[in-house]
Design a protein around this motif. Structure first.
Motif, mmCIF file in Angstrom:
data_model
loop_
_atom_site.group_PDB
_atom_site.id
_atom_site.type_symbol
_atom_site.label_atom_id
_atom_site.label_comp_id
_atom_site.label_asym_id
_atom_site.label_seq_id
_atom_site.Cartn_x
_atom_site.Cartn_y
_atom_site.Cartn_z
ATOM 1 N N THR A 97 11.867 -14.695 -2.943
ATOM 2 C CA THR A 97 10.614 -14.002 -2.659
ATOM 3 C C THR A 97 9.536 -15.028 -2.329
ATOM 4 O O THR A 97 9.639 -16.204 -2.692
ATOM 5 C CB THR A 97 10.160 -13.143 -3.849
ATOM 6 N N ILE A 98 8.515 -14.563 -1.631
ATOM 7 C CA ILE A 98 7.393 -15.420 -1.254
ATOM 8 C C ILE A 98 6.194 -15.074 -2.122
ATOM 9 O O ILE A 98 5.828 -13.893 -2.248
ATOM 10 C CB ILE A 98 7.019 -15.209 0.237
ATOM 11 N N GLN A 99 5.577 -16.077 -2.736
ATOM 12 C CA GLN A 99 4.349 -15.860 -3.496
ATOM 13 C C GLN A 99 3.192 -15.918 -2.497
ATOM 14 O O GLN A 99 2.659 -16.975 -2.189
ATOM 15 C CB GLN A 99 4.189 -16.906 -4.591
ATOM 16 N N ALA A 100 2.835 -14.759 -1.988
ATOM 17 C CA ALA A 100 1.867 -14.669 -0.897
ATOM 18 C C ALA A 100 0.433 -14.771 -1.407
ATOM 19 O O ALA A 100 0.144 -14.496 -2.575
ATOM 20 C CB ALA A 100 2.064 -13.353 -0.156
ATOM 21 N N GLN A 101 -0.455 -15.140 -0.490
ATOM 22 C CA GLN A 101 -1.873 -15.234 -0.819
ATOM 23 C C GLN A 101 -2.626 -13.937 -0.502
ATOM 24 O O GLN A 101 -3.727 -13.713 -0.990
ATOM 25 C CB GLN A 101 -2.510 -16.397 -0.039
ATOM 26 N N GLU A 102 -2.011 -13.081 0.313
ATOM 27 C CA GLU A 102 -2.652 -11.828 0.675
ATOM 28 C C GLU A 102 -2.570 -10.833 -0.486
ATOM 29 O O GLU A 102 -1.747 -10.974 -1.381
ATOM 30 C CB GLU A 102 -1.965 -11.209 1.906
ATOM 31 N N PRO A 103 -3.412 -9.792 -0.484
ATOM 32 C CA PRO A 103 -3.368 -8.792 -1.551
ATOM 33 C C PRO A 103 -2.104 -7.937 -1.490
ATOM 34 O O PRO A 103 -1.380 -7.928 -0.493
ATOM 35 C CB PRO A 103 -4.624 -7.949 -1.312
ATOM 36 N N PHE A 121 -1.710 5.252 2.137
ATOM 37 C CA PHE A 121 -1.495 3.812 1.988
ATOM 38 C C PHE A 121 -2.767 2.995 2.172
ATOM 39 O O PHE A 121 -3.666 3.373 2.931
ATOM 40 C CB PHE A 121 -0.451 3.339 3.003
ATOM 41 N N ARG A 122 -2.774 1.848 1.497
ATOM 42 C CA ARG A 122 -3.791 0.808 1.693
ATOM 43 C C ARG A 122 -3.039 -0.486 2.005
ATOM 44 O O ARG A 122 -2.576 -1.178 1.111
ATOM 45 C CB ARG A 122 -4.654 0.646 0.433
ATOM 46 N N ILE A 123 -2.893 -0.798 3.316
ATOM 47 C CA ILE A 123 -2.007 -1.905 3.694
ATOM 48 C C ILE A 123 -2.637 -2.904 4.661
ATOM 49 O O ILE A 123 -1.979 -3.867 5.049
ATOM 50 C CB ILE A 123 -0.700 -1.378 4.305
ATOM 51 N N ASP A 124 -3.871 -2.721 5.062
ATOM 52 C CA ASP A 124 -4.476 -3.638 6.039
ATOM 53 C C ASP A 124 -4.556 -5.052 5.464
ATOM 54 O O ASP A 124 -5.168 -5.283 4.415
ATOM 55 C CB ASP A 124 -5.876 -3.165 6.430
ATOM 56 N N GLY A 125 -3.920 -6.010 6.160
ATOM 57 C CA GLY A 125 -3.991 -7.409 5.769
ATOM 58 C C GLY A 125 -3.254 -7.739 4.490
ATOM 59 O O GLY A 125 -3.474 -8.812 3.910
ATOM 60 N N THR A 126 -2.351 -6.865 4.049
ATOM 61 C CA THR A 126 -1.655 -7.117 2.789
ATOM 62 C C THR A 126 -0.399 -7.967 3.003
ATOM 63 O O THR A 126 -0.001 -8.265 4.128
ATOM 64 C CB THR A 126 -1.296 -5.793 2.092
ATOM 65 N N ALA A 127 0.217 -8.344 1.910
ATOM 66 C CA ALA A 127 1.242 -9.394 1.935
ATOM 67 C C ALA A 127 2.521 -9.001 2.658
ATOM 68 O O ALA A 127 3.171 -9.847 3.289
ATOM 69 C CB ALA A 127 1.579 -9.806 0.493
ATOM 70 N N ASP A 128 2.912 -7.739 2.578
ATOM 71 C CA ASP A 128 4.263 -7.338 2.965
ATOM 72 C C ASP A 128 4.595 -7.523 4.434
ATOM 73 O O ASP A 128 5.769 -7.586 4.801
ATOM 74 C CB ASP A 128 4.477 -5.864 2.606
ATOM 75 N N TRP A 129 3.593 -7.595 5.293
ATOM 76 C CA TRP A 129 3.831 -7.522 6.744
ATOM 77 C C TRP A 129 3.660 -8.864 7.436
ATOM 78 O O TRP A 129 3.626 -8.931 8.665
ATOM 79 C CB TRP A 129 2.881 -6.494 7.369
#
Length: 345
Positions: A97-103, A121-129
């Motif tokens: 897994t990646i420890q991302a900096q995005e929310p 959903f609340r996904i704008d600028g989040t880590a998963d994408w």
């Protein structure tokens, strides 16, 4: 209550999780690891439960004793910590897994009077994408015999294209499992359908819901789409019908079957489709039908084996619907249910 289930349903030996499965044939699962806000018993209150379709599949597989590698970008902050703790609690290694900096992405769940879930959903600028090819360099190291993916991670850019290239790289050695898991409020119809049909040509096992098909191909019967998709490359295509069970078709033996659903008291349907995918993959793993070297055997699956596989997957999904949120059953819980059902039959 009489429930007919296969004798081998979830009779799995061995420990779970990649950390205890070195040297075993690993199922890699790639995609989002987010938090579902699920309605609590108190009106207006929510319970934060880690989820995301691929993550739910990974957790379900571990609970059924299958060796799993999760490929996920896990967000920063308290919600990301909650996701990591959930994975550790379920014996899922964080090594890939990646420890991302995005929310962290959020899915707010609303339930109708029948417990059927709708999502906001609340996904704008989040880590998963935000996947990059570099982050996936070692994703397939070791004996990875299957790669499962789908849902939002396969449609949300820029990471979706990186995951598509991972599928192309995995296919020569691994079974490709795919669940489109459409979220219309976050997708452009033509783009989503194009992506689904691209992945379909690479997939060996496809699980799709009748609701997904109704959005992808308005007015077209699910049976017609099932027959069409089964001719596009996959060895096995399954359409889930909610409480009405599932349809399935194979290519080589031209088998087409319908299996009924199980009568249950539904708490909610969160994670039900993911649990069905879990049941399919766990059953194929147990039958040694995963891996490119087993592709021919998968295509030659007999009708009796397919019926048993579908019944196992339906049971896993049904048990998930009997509790709040995406909380798939363990092998022991499935066995206990089967034993009780047989005593009452």
């Amino acid at each position: 209550m009489a429930i007919e289930v296969g004798k081998e349903v979830c009779e799995v030996n061995g420990e779970s999780g990649e950390a205890t499965a070195r040297g075993e044939r690993i199922i890699a699962v790639a995609g989002e690891a987010l938090v579902d806000l699920v309605p609590a018993d108190v009106p207006g209150h929510f319970v934060a439960m880690p989820g995301g379709s691929p993550t739910n599949v990974a957790v379900g597989l571990v609970r059924l004793g299958a060796p799993v590698r999760l490929l996920a970008r896990i967000g920063a902050g308290a919600m990301g910590t909650r996701v990591r703790n959930h994975l550790r609690h379920n014996d899922i290694s964080l090594d890939h897994t990646i420890q991302a900096q995005e929310p962290t992405s959020l899915a707010i769940v609303d339930l109708d009077e029948n417990g059927v879930a709708q999502y906001d959903f609340r996904i704008d600028g989040t880590a998963d994408w935000q996947w990059t090819d570099a982050e996936l360099t070692d994703a397939l190291d070791g004996d990875v015999v299957a790669l499962h993916t789908g849902s939002l991670a396969m449609t949300q850019q820029p990471g979706a294209d990186a995951l598509l290239r991972l599928i192309e790289r995995a296919r020569p050695a691994a079974t490709i499992s795919y669940d489109p898991n459409m979220r219309p409020q976050l997708m452009i119809h033509e783009q989503a359908r194009s992506r689904v049909e691209t992945v379909l040509s690479l997939a060996d096992v496809v699980k799709v819901s009748s609701e997904d098909l109704a959005w992808l191909y308005p007015g077209r019967p699910a049976q017609d789409v099932l027959a069409d998709w089964a001719c596009r490359g996959p060895a096995l295509v399954v359409v889930t019908l909610g409480g009405d069970g599932a349809l399935a078709a194979t290519t080589e033996n031209r088998i087409s079957v319908h299996r009924p659903g199980l009568p249950i008291d539904v708490v909610d349907t969160v994670g039900a489709g993911d649990a069905f995918s879990t049941g399919l993959l766990a059953g194929l793993h147990r039958r040694d039908l995963l891996g490119a070297d087993r592709r021919k055997a998968l295509r030659a699956m007999a009708e009796a084996d397919l019926v048993q596989l579908l019944d196992e997957a339906a049971l896993i999904a049904a048990l998930t619907c009997t509790r709040r949120g995406a909380d798939p059953p363990t092998t022991a819980q499935v066995s206990d249910f089967v034993d009780r059902a047989r005593r009452l039959a």
